[in-house]
Design an enzyme around this catalytic site. Structure first.
Site, short mmCIF file in Angstrom:
data_model
loop_
_atom_site.label_atom_id
_atom_site.label_comp_id
_atom_site.label_asym_id
_atom_site.label_seq_id
_atom_site.Cartn_x
_atom_site.Cartn_y
_atom_site.Cartn_z
N LYS A 1 34.20 -20.87 0.45
CA LYS A 1 34.25 -21.98 -0.43
C LYS A 1 34.16 -23.32 0.06
O LYS A 1 34.72 -23.54 1.21
CB LYS A 1 35.50 -21.92 -1.28
CG LYS A 1 35.56 -23.08 -2.46
CD LYS A 1 36.98 -22.96 -3.31
CE LYS A 1 36.78 -21.87 -4.43
NZ LYS A 1 38.03 -22.06 -5.09
N HIS B 1 32.81 -27.45 -6.55
CA HIS B 1 32.97 -26.90 -5.15
C HIS B 1 31.65 -26.09 -5.11
O HIS B 1 31.09 -25.53 -5.87
CB HIS B 1 34.27 -26.30 -4.89
CG HIS B 1 34.47 -24.95 -5.64
ND1 HIS B 1 35.41 -24.98 -6.73
CD2 HIS B 1 34.11 -23.81 -5.78
CE1 HIS B 1 35.16 -23.87 -7.53
NE2 HIS B 1 34.42 -23.10 -6.81
#
Length: 315
Positions: free
Chosen positions: A187, A224
């Site tokens: 991530k 994100h």
């Protein structure tokens, strides 16, 4: 994912609008025969208080459902306690609490937040306001994006002035571990909300192009980036499409965050555009398998173009 109602229920007690379930109550509910007409309400165990609505039985691992949460664990208690603490802390009120019980939340995200809170080296552990913000973001109750300070966490493998890249270790989780031994996922969170200089973005793109060229950079629309294996992109597309349509029904004004297309894999950006334009899932997913030219705005000397044989790994 699991609904908030799998952890707590609305109540009207002094100083509290929500209360958590006990493991004993959940065990009782899982073994009880309950009329379907009562399945959407918390179940009264007569002995251990209320249990989650029986409609959510499949969210729990009762020994025959390995895809459910391992609820009979200390980690379940920690997550439930955290949710109740935050919701009562913001004085959400019984009526508002009742409205959000069906909201799905990421169990793995919450477990990772517990690990961050328990890590005394982490700034999150000593900042109650930051904990509150991080949990509310995880629950989708505030519009703020998940930035690096409020991120679920993981092992940091890259960082510059604008971005932080985390390796997600879901295989060691307690509540909903990923059992695939080959699972690898990352991530990327933004360090701040200010405009990011092109030089900083180029550093990230170069890192991804040369160190993670077997991975696709995608977004779930929450502010994100995700860095995932090409072989899993189709599954991510299914989940993103389903989640987007579900949220859109509840909130027609919901905006999907497309992020910076110079970072996103070209095919994924095309999939997202088609989804936002109302195309059907199958039609949108075809774009994941189509050879496309790299984004014309890509940085000179850095390309995100993928070979056709890499794209063909999509399954």
């Amino acid at each position: 994912m699991a609904e908030l109602a799998c952890f707590c229920y609305p109540c009207d007690r002094e100083g509290a609008s929500v209360a958590r379930y006990s493991r004993s109550a959940i065990k009782c509910m899982l073994s009880a025969k309950i009329d379907k007409s009562h399945s959407s309400q918390p179940y009264d165990t007569q002995v251990y208080g209320l249990a989650p609505p029986p409609v959510y039985k499949k969210r729990f691992n009762d020994g025959n459902n390995s895809r459910g949460m391992n609820f009979d664990t200390d980690m379940y208690d920690k997550v439930a306690d955290l949710l109740v603490q935050i919701l009562n802390g913001i004085k959400i009120g019984k009526d508002k609490a009742a409205e959000i019980m069906a909201v799905p939340i990421s169990v793995r995200h919450l477990e990772n937040l517990i690990y961050r809170i328990e890590n005394k080296d982490d700034i999150l552990s000593a900042d109650p306001n930051l904990i509150t913000k991080s949990v509310l973001i995880a629950m989708g109750l505030i519009k703020d994006c998940e930035l690096t300070t409020t991120a679920e966490g993981g092992d940091i493998v890259f960082q510059n002035q604008g971005f932080t890249m985390w390796r997600l270790d879901y295989k060691s989780h307690v509540l909903m571990p990923i059992t695939d031994p080959n699972f690898v996922e990352y991530k990327i969170t933004l360090n701040h909300t200010n405009p990011i200089d092109d030089k900083i973005v180029k550093e990230l793109v170069a890192e991804l192009r040369w160190q993670y060229n077997k991975f696709a950079v995608i977004t779930h629309g929450k502010g994100h980036y995700r860095v995932v294996r090409y072989s899993t992109v189709a599954n991510h597309a299914d989940r993103v499409y389903s989640t987007f349509k579900s949220i859109q029904k509840r909130n027609p004004s919901y905006k999907f965050n497309e992020l910076d297309t110079r970072v996103i894999w070209t095919n994924w950006a095309a999939f997202v555009k088609s989804m936002l334009n109302g195309m059907k899932l199958d039609d949108s997913k075809r774009l994941l398998f189509t050879k496309m030219k790299p984004n014309e705005s890509s940085f000179k000397g850095v390309t995100t173009e993928r070979k056709l044989d890499e794209v063909s790994l999509l399954g």
